[in-house]
Design a protein around this motif. Sequence first.
Motif, PDB file in Angstrom:
ATOM      1  N   PRO A 216     -50.199 -31.386 -30.668  1.00  0.00           N
ATOM      2  CA  PRO A 216     -49.582 -32.855 -29.536  1.00  0.00           C
ATOM      3  C   PRO A 216     -49.052 -33.921 -30.905  1.00  0.00           C
ATOM      4  O   PRO A 216     -47.743 -34.227 -30.484  1.00  0.00           O
ATOM      5  N   HIS A 247     -40.671 -27.931 -23.295  1.00  0.00           N
ATOM      6  CA  HIS A 247     -41.640 -27.573 -22.015  1.00  0.00           C
ATOM      7  C   HIS A 247     -42.030 -25.813 -22.637  1.00  0.00           C
ATOM      8  O   HIS A 247     -43.562 -26.189 -22.469  1.00  0.00           O
ATOM      9  N   ALA A 250     -45.906 -26.334 -23.691  1.00  0.00           N
ATOM     10  CA  ALA A 250     -47.192 -26.718 -22.896  1.00  0.00           C
ATOM     11  C   ALA A 250     -46.954 -25.888 -21.698  1.00  0.00           C
ATOM     12  O   ALA A 250     -47.675 -25.154 -21.455  1.00  0.00           O
ATOM     13  N   ASP A 251     -46.166 -24.919 -21.413  1.00  0.00           N
ATOM     14  CA  ASP A 251     -45.702 -24.185 -20.664  1.00  0.00           C
ATOM     15  C   ASP A 251     -46.774 -22.604 -21.263  1.00  0.00           C
ATOM     16  O   ASP A 251     -47.831 -22.405 -20.471  1.00  0.00           O
ATOM     17  N   HIS A 253     -48.622 -22.494 -23.990  1.00  0.00           N
ATOM     18  CA  HIS A 253     -50.510 -23.165 -24.575  1.00  0.00           C
ATOM     19  C   HIS A 253     -51.049 -23.428 -22.895  1.00  0.00           C
ATOM     20  O   HIS A 253     -52.506 -23.087 -23.362  1.00  0.00           O
ATOM     21  N   SER A 293     -44.380 -32.984 -20.497  1.00  0.00           N
ATOM     22  CA  SER A 293     -44.779 -31.894 -21.198  1.00  0.00           C
ATOM     23  C   SER A 293     -45.507 -32.118 -22.474  1.00  0.00           C
ATOM     24  O   SER A 293     -46.575 -31.377 -23.131  1.00  0.00           O
ATOM     25  N   ILE A 296     -49.001 -33.175 -21.316  1.00  0.00           N
ATOM     26  CA  ILE A 296     -49.633 -32.000 -21.127  1.00  0.00           C
ATOM     27  C   ILE A 296     -50.404 -31.587 -22.138  1.00  0.00           C
ATOM     28  O   ILE A 296     -51.435 -30.780 -22.466  1.00  0.00           O
ATOM     29  N   LEU A 297     -49.575 -31.944 -23.250  1.00  0.00           N
ATOM     30  CA  LEU A 297     -50.076 -31.057 -24.129  1.00  0.00           C
ATOM     31  C   LEU A 297     -51.631 -32.085 -25.301  1.00  0.00           C
ATOM     32  O   LEU A 297     -52.464 -30.980 -25.909  1.00  0.00           O
TER      33      LEU A 297
END
Length: 358
Positions: A216, A247, A250-251, A253, A293, A296-297
């Motif tokens: 991250p 993005h 994030a998807d 992972h 994102s 999110i990470l």
Amino acid sequence: MKLIYRINEIVVRLLGKADEVHLVQWLSDPAVLQYYEGRDQPHDLERVREHFYRQEDATSRCLVEVEGKPIGYIQFYELEEDERNEYGYGDPVEKIYGTDQFIGDVAYWNKGIGTKLVQSMVAYLTEEKQSQKVVMDPQTWNVRAIACYEKCGFRKIRLLREHELHEGQMRDCWLMEYDKEEWRMDLRYPIGTFEHTDEITSAQRDQWIQDIAELPERAREAVKGLNEEQLSLPYREGGWMLKQVIHHMADSHMNSMIRFKLALTEDTPTIRPYYEERWAELSDSRDLDIEFSLQILDALHRRWVALLHTLSDEDYAKPFYHPGSQETTRLDYNLGVYSWHGRHHVAHITSLRQRLGI
């Protein structure tokens, strides 16, 4: 002192006599010696002078400074005929340089300085010295160094059996190579593809977990200072925009962590594939602020790393089945895949910035 180069906060200059005190300090520290020279080879002033100042060869021996503070050592040299033969390089016209380095001030360990140092030296050797290739030969047990070099675009070429004496034993080493033309030709894989055929040790797992923990912050650093127009640039011709890369991480992972949990709680579950290319074309991947994102990470990787640290050898041996590839994958191998995956996509961004100077 003769300046070799300055790139951002890193300065590399030739050693001066006053620098010998730093070398004595660093090479008397067992923590440093474990990775450079060996703990059975502490250096006093006379040994430093013999090793670093009285050698009559073409090696350029340099001090490394960060923001004006001496923190380490690096050397570089053009490979001579005997080294070329040992490494298997037959073309005498091809210009090849070798380099070795260490961060002597342990306060600067685990801050990404080593990676920046290697990247800056590679840039200097390939651009200023016109080297086609840059090589290093880390000992095989030094997984942190190997991971650092892979982040910088090096790949393993040959296993050198009993190549280097270290702490009383002849150690195996990897010949690792950065190929300027290969790197430029295949921008899809700036750090190479993921390959790991050796036994996966606990030390290797620890390194991969560390990579996942650091992702991250590395992603944030990679896009720091970029404006919307720059984030809309494709990392290569025909490739995703930089914002899509963020993005996508994030998807991907999120999916990977769910696959870990499925494998931990079910007997060889069949995981659910998804069309990552189609996901990347949805409006949230093309238009949404990357900060969402990145957050999110941040949160996802905190949970993921916390879970990974609790797993046993038996847990890491648990598999899942991928119906697309029709392969069964163990969690320890998948851990390596995602260590690589994050570094791979960060390198898409950083390599574009390096090429464009942004």
